[in-house]
Design a protein around this motif. Structure first.
Motif, short mmCIF file in Angstrom:
data_model
loop_
_atom_site.label_atom_id
_atom_site.label_comp_id
_atom_site.label_asym_id
_atom_site.label_seq_id
_atom_site.Cartn_x
_atom_site.Cartn_y
_atom_site.Cartn_z
N MET A 216 60.33 4.06 39.91
CA MET A 216 59.07 4.34 40.63
C MET A 216 58.07 3.21 40.43
O MET A 216 57.34 2.83 41.36
N GLU A 217 58.00 2.66 39.23
CA GLU A 217 57.06 1.57 38.96
C GLU A 217 57.42 0.32 39.76
O GLU A 217 56.54 -0.36 40.30
N LYS A 218 58.71 0.01 39.86
CA LYS A 218 59.13 -1.14 40.65
C LYS A 218 58.81 -0.93 42.13
O LYS A 218 58.33 -1.85 42.81
N ASP A 219 59.08 0.27 42.65
CA ASP A 219 58.75 0.56 44.04
C ASP A 219 57.26 0.44 44.29
O ASP A 219 56.82 -0.05 45.34
N SER A 220 56.46 0.90 43.32
CA SER A 220 55.01 0.82 43.46
C SER A 220 54.53 -0.63 43.50
O SER A 220 53.65 -0.99 44.28
N GLU A 221 55.15 -1.49 42.66
CA GLU A 221 54.78 -2.90 42.66
C GLU A 221 55.13 -3.57 43.99
O GLU A 221 54.36 -4.36 44.52
N ILE A 222 56.31 -3.23 44.53
CA ILE A 222 56.71 -3.79 45.82
C ILE A 222 55.75 -3.34 46.92
O ILE A 222 55.32 -4.13 47.77
N TYR A 223 55.38 -2.05 46.90
CA TYR A 223 54.46 -1.52 47.91
C TYR A 223 53.09 -2.18 47.82
O TYR A 223 52.49 -2.56 48.84
N GLY A 225 52.47 -5.16 46.63
CA GLY A 225 52.58 -6.54 47.09
C GLY A 225 52.54 -6.63 48.61
O GLY A 225 51.85 -7.49 49.17
N LYS A 226 53.27 -5.73 49.28
CA LYS A 226 53.24 -5.71 50.75
C LYS A 226 51.85 -5.37 51.27
O LYS A 226 51.38 -5.97 52.24
N LYS A 231 46.86 -7.02 53.92
CA LYS A 231 45.40 -7.12 53.84
C LYS A 231 44.94 -8.56 54.00
O LYS A 231 43.96 -8.84 54.69
N SER A 232 45.67 -9.49 53.37
CA SER A 232 45.32 -10.90 53.47
C SER A 232 45.46 -11.41 54.89
O SER A 232 44.59 -12.13 55.40
N ILE A 233 46.56 -11.01 55.56
CA ILE A 233 46.77 -11.43 56.95
C ILE A 233 45.67 -10.87 57.86
O ILE A 233 45.16 -11.56 58.74
#
Length: 327
Positions: A216-223, A225-226, A231-233
């Motif tokens: 779950m923590e890895k999925d949260s980090e990936i989410y 990041g996306k 947001k930056s774009i």
């Protein structure tokens, strides 16, 4: 004795040092230590001293044996009474020893410690009720880790087990699953469908949940990041759009200003938009008024002293006279 210099872990010769603030913790450790050292000692602490009794060979009845007639085996057994007391003395600080020095047996010492720091039956029941309430209200927060939640849960069930040895542990697994935050609902459902909760060990459950927590923590980090990239774009696109609008606005303003300047130049060539001093404008206005008065004269007779409406000469045309009069 200074607790910093008390090296209980380096030798089995010294029992765990007494801790009044964590009595249940010390009690369990002390019990384990004594049982590992000698089961007879723990029997004496719980049930009382061995008595100098022996069966009469004739009557087969237990009788008190005088010291002079005691066998070596009986003397060794009776010596354990003092050894049990010494184990307790070695675990207690001086302040605590002053409370129990009047006790004659190891059992009396142990009961005094239990009543002082754990309470009597009524106090013990009240403590159990309080911990049971904490157990029933136990929940794991959304951002709390499985390790942290299990540590709190384990403290509660350990305290319950210490105060009530008959407390059932069959609902520990189900209780912990129900205490998880709703974000774990899918995992809880999967465990309930694939595992037999009545035979599932709590440690096995915690290990399973920890593995899922890492995923779950890895999925949260990936989410996250996306989300940051999107947001930056978006911000970059908004900035470019704002810059284009600013350039367009500035271009329109320049064109408008140029048109105004050209308009003013055109009329300036025609004599317009030429600002004159205030005194000069006033004299010109007065001159125009005088000139206007001097140029006025009657259209019928040409006399400048009156207008056509006051002309004494009669009009040739009555309709013209009526029109002039009406005017």
């Amino acid at each position: 004795m200074d607790s910093d210099k008390y090296l209980e872990g380096q030798s089995m010769q010294r029992p765990p040092l007494f801790e009044s603030d964590h009595f249940i913790y010390w009690k369990n450790r002390f019990e384990t230590y004594v049982k590992a050292k000698d089961l007879d000692l723990w029997h004496i602490i719980l049930n009382g001293d061995f008595l100098p009794l022996a069966k009469n060979e004739v009557t087969q009845i237990l009788e008190v044996v005088p010291f002079e007639e005691q066998s070596d085996d009986l003397k060794k057994k009776l010596a354990k009474n003092n050894e049990a007391k010494m184990v307790l003395y070695n675990a207690l600080p001086k302040k605590e020893y002053e409370r129990i020095f009047m006790c004659k047996t190891a059992k009396d010492i142990w009961q005094s410690l239990l009543i002082t720091h754990q309470g009597n039956g009524q106090v013990n029941d009240n403590k159990i009720n309080l911990i049971v309430q904490q157990y029933e209200q136990f929940t794991i927060l959304e951002e709390e880790s499985i390790y942290s939640g299990f540590a709190r849960f384990n403290t509660i069930i350990t305290s319950l087990k210490a105060l009530d040895e008959g407390f059932s542990s069959k609902n520990y697994v189900l209780k912990f699953l129900r205490a998880l935050h709703p974000k774990w609902r899918a995992k809880v459902t999967a465990i309930e469908e694939s595992k037999d909760l009545s035979s599932l060990a709590l440690d096995e459950l915690i290990g399973n949940l920890k593995v899922h927590e890492v995923v779950m923590e890895k999925d949260s980090e990936i989410y996250k990041g996306k989300k940051e990239r999107i947001k930056s774009i978006t911000l970059k696109a908004k900035k470019e759009s704002s810059d284009d609008e600013t350039l367009t606005s500035e271009s329109d303003d320049k064109e408008y200003a140029m048109a105004v300047r050209n308009f003013k130049k055109f009329f300036r060539r025609k004599g317009k938009f030429v600002r004159q001093p205030r005194e000069e404008r006033k004299s010109l206005r007065q001159r125009d008024e005088k000139k206007g008065k001097s140029d006025r004269k009657c259209f019928r007779c040409g006399d400048p002293s009156h207008l056509i409406g006051d002309c004494p000469k009669t009009s040739r045309n009555k309709a013209q006279k009526a029109f002039i009069g009406g005017s």
